[in-house]
Design an enzyme around this catalytic site. Structure first.
Site, PDB file in Angstrom:
ATOM      1  N   GLU A 291      41.572  37.562  43.467  1.00 54.76           N
ATOM      2  CA  GLU A 291      42.724  38.208  43.843  1.00 54.76           C
ATOM      3  C   GLU A 291      42.529  39.361  44.843  1.00 54.76           C
ATOM      4  OE1 GLU A 291      45.908  37.042  43.019  1.00 54.76           O
ATOM      5  OE2 GLU A 291      45.197  35.519  41.526  1.00 54.76           O
TER       6      GLU A 291
ATOM      7  N   CYS B 228      48.143  45.988  46.351  1.00 52.84           N
ATOM      8  CA  CYS B 228      47.916  44.998  47.068  1.00 52.84           C
ATOM      9  C   CYS B 228      48.921  44.101  47.825  1.00 52.84           C
ATOM     10  CB  CYS B 228      46.810  43.885  46.111  1.00 52.84           C
ATOM     11  SG  CYS B 228      47.734  43.163  44.920  1.00 52.84           S
TER      12      CYS B 228
END
Length: 453
Positions: free
Chosen positions: A207, A241
Site C-alpha cells: 500500500e 496517502c
C-alpha cells in the site's frame, strides 16, 4: 525475532488458529483492547501528530472498530467453501474454493495513521486465521507504545507479536521467512520490501502512495468542491496517502475555485491556523524541513506561514504548472498546488503520462465527463464529487495500482487478502469415462473438440 516467527509457524501448523470460534474470540480481544485504551490512543496521537479527539476517532479508532465489526459480521460466510461450476468435460465432479490462512504474517505500518494502518490489517489477518508480527512506525513512538500495550496484553507472542524499533529491526524482520508481508509506506521502502520478499518467494501487499490528482471541471459545484477538497487535503495536515496531492482546475473556474478554497481554509482553521489547537503538526523535523523548502521554492497564492518549533505549516495554496518543483514528487503535507487545464482530455493525458496514482478525485456534473475519466484513467480508487471517503466504505476494496501499490484490503477484501484461495476438484467414482485415457481414436478427438470449446 527468528524464534518468534518459528513459534508462530508451529502454532499455525498445529491448527490452533483455524476454528471459527477461536478467530471470533481474538477479534473480540482486539476490540476490547482498543476500547480499553481509547483515551491513551487519543493522548498518543495528540503527542505524535497533534490530532484532535474528533479526527482521532474519525480516521483511526473508529475505522479500526468498524473493520473488526465487519469481520465479525461476515466471518462465518467468508470461511465457508465456495462451490463453483465445473465444465462438462470433468463430469461427474464438483469444484470448491477453500480460504486458508497463509501462516505467519508481517504487518509493517507507517506513521501517518499509525493506529489505523497497523490494526485494520491485523483485523483481517486474525479473521483469516493467521499469526502475525506487527511492526509499528518508529516515527510515531507514543502511538507505537499503545499498540504494543494493546497487543501484548491481548495475545501471546507466539500468536501475535509486536516489533518496535528502526531500520535495523525492519532489516531483521525482512530477513525472516514470513508467509505473507503486508506493507504500508513509501515507494522507496516498498521496493526494498518486495526485493527482500522475493528471496523467500513471499507474497506481498504494498500500500504505497503517489501524486493523487483532483480534477475540477467547468460544470462542478465550485463552493462544494472547494469545501470537500480542503477538508480532504487538510486531514492530518495533508499527511494522508490518498490526500488530493494537486488540483487540476479548468481555466474558466480557476480564480473562483481559489477564492472558495481560501474561504474554507479560514472557515476550518481561522485566519491563523498555527494558533488552532486542533491543527495537526508535521511528524518530525526532517519532513518539516522538506515541506518548508517546497514552500520557499513555490509561487504561493495563500498561506505559507511556518513554525519550526511546533513543526507546523499553514494550509498553503500554490500556483503551479507541470514543471514546478512541487509537482515532481508526492507532497505529503498541507501544500496544495493548483494547475490550470483547458480540456478534460488534456488533463487526462497529463495524468496518464505520470505514474499511476493511488487515488483520483473528479468534481463535475457532467455524465459524459464522469464516464470518460472513470474509463480512461488508471488509478487505485477514488471519488466523484468528494475526496478520501472511498476508503471508509468497507464494501469496496482499497489499494493501489502500478507505482501506487499492489493488492487491496478493507472489509471482506481484507479476509481475501490474508487468505490463500485453494481450489479443490472432487471427482466421483461411479463413472470413469475412457476418453481421457490412451490410446485415443479420431472419434475420441472429435468428441473432445465438442466438449472443450
Amino acid at each position: 525475532m527468528k524464534e518468534i516467527v518459528q513459534a508462530q509457524k508451529e502454532l499455525y501448523k498445529s491448527g490452533g488458529t483455524l476454528p471459527e470460534d477461536f478467530r471470533r474470540l481474538q477479534l473480540e480481544k482486539l476490540r476490547k483492547g482498543v476500547l480499553k485504551y481509547q483515551d491513551e490512543i487519543g493522548e498518543a496521537l495528540r503527542r505524535d501528530l497533534n490530532k484532535s479527539e474528533f479526527e482521532t476517532y474519525e480516521t483511526e479508532t473508529g475505522m479500526v472498530l468498524e473493520e473488526i465489526s465487519c469481520m465479525l459480521k461476515h466471518l462465518h460466510k467468508l470461511m465457508q467453501p465456495k462451490r463453483v461450476m465445473t465444465p462438462i468435460v470433468h463430469f461427474p465432479s464438483t469444484s470448491k474454493i477453500y480460504s486458508e490462512p497463509y501462516g505467519s504474517v508481517l504487518i509493517m505500518a507507517p506513521w501517518n495513521y499509525p493506529l489505523q494502518l497497523a490494526l485494520v490489517p491485523l483485523a483481517g489477518c486474525l479473521a483469516a486465521g493467521n499469526c502475525a508480527v506487527v511492526k509499528p512506525s518508529n516515527y510515531s513512538p507514543a502511538t507505537s507504545a499503545v499498540i504494543k500495550k494493546i497487543i501484548t496484553e491481548s495475545f501471546p507472542p507466539e500468536y501475535i507479536a509486536v516489533a518496535e524499533g528502526g531500520r535495523e529491526v525492519n532489516q531483521d524482520l525482512l530477513d525472516q521467512p514470513f508467509d505473507y508481508i503486508f506493507f504500508t509506506g513509501g515507494t522507496t521502502v516498498g521496493k526494498l520490501v518486495m526485493e527482500k520478499a522475493a528471496q523467500h518467494l513471499t507474497p506481498v501487499t504494498l500500500e504505497l502512495g503517489g501524486k493523487s490528482p483532483c480534477i475540477v471541471d467547468e460544470t462542478a459545484d465550485i463552493t462544494l468542491s472547494a469545501r470537500r477538497i480542503i477538508w480532504g487535503k487538510l486531514l492530518n495536515a495533508g499527511q494522508t496517502c490518498v490526500a488530493p496531492d494537486y488540483v487540476l482546475a479548468h481555466e474558466s473556474i480557476y480564480e473562483k475555485l481559489i477564492e472558495q478554497m481560501k474561504k474554507y481554509i479560514v472557515g476550518f482553521y481561522g485566519e491563523r491556523p498555527l494558533q488552532d489547537d486542533n491543527y495537526p503538526k508535521i511528524i518530525n523535523e526532517k519532513h518539516y524541513n522538506r515541506l518548508a523548502a517546497l514552500v520557499e521554492a513555490s509561487d504561493v497564492i495563500y498561506g505559507g506561514g511556518k513554525d519550526p518549533d511546533t513543526c507546523q505549516i499553514e494550509p498553503t495554496l500554490i500556483k503551479a504548472d507541470w514543471d514546478s518543483e512541487i509537482m515532481k514528487d508526492e507532497i505529503f503535507g498541507p501544500l496544495l498546488p493548483v494547475v490550470k487545464f483547458s480540456s478534460l482530455k488534456e488533463a487526462a493525458d497529463a495524468i496518464k503520462d505520470r505514474p499511476k496514482p493511488l487515488a483520483l478525485y473528479y468534481f463535475t456534473t457532467s455524465a459524459a465527463g464522469k464516464d470518460f475519466v472513470t474509463r480512461n484513467i488508471s488509478y487505485g480508487g477514488g471519488c466523484i464529487n468528494d475526496t478520501i471517503v472511498h476508503l471508509a466504505n468497507p464494501n469496496i476494496p482499497f489499494g493501489g495500482v502500478g507505482a501506487s501499490g499492489m493488492g487491496s484490503y478493507h472489509g471482506k477484501e481484507s479476509f481475501r487478502t490474508f487468505s490463500h484461495r485453494k481450489s479443490v476438484l472432487e471427482k466421483k467414482n461411479w463413472l470413469d469415462l475412457p476418453i481421457r485415457y490412451t490410446p485415443n481414436s479420431q472419434k475420441d478427438l472429435k468428441l473432445l473438440k465438442i466438449l472443450m470449446k
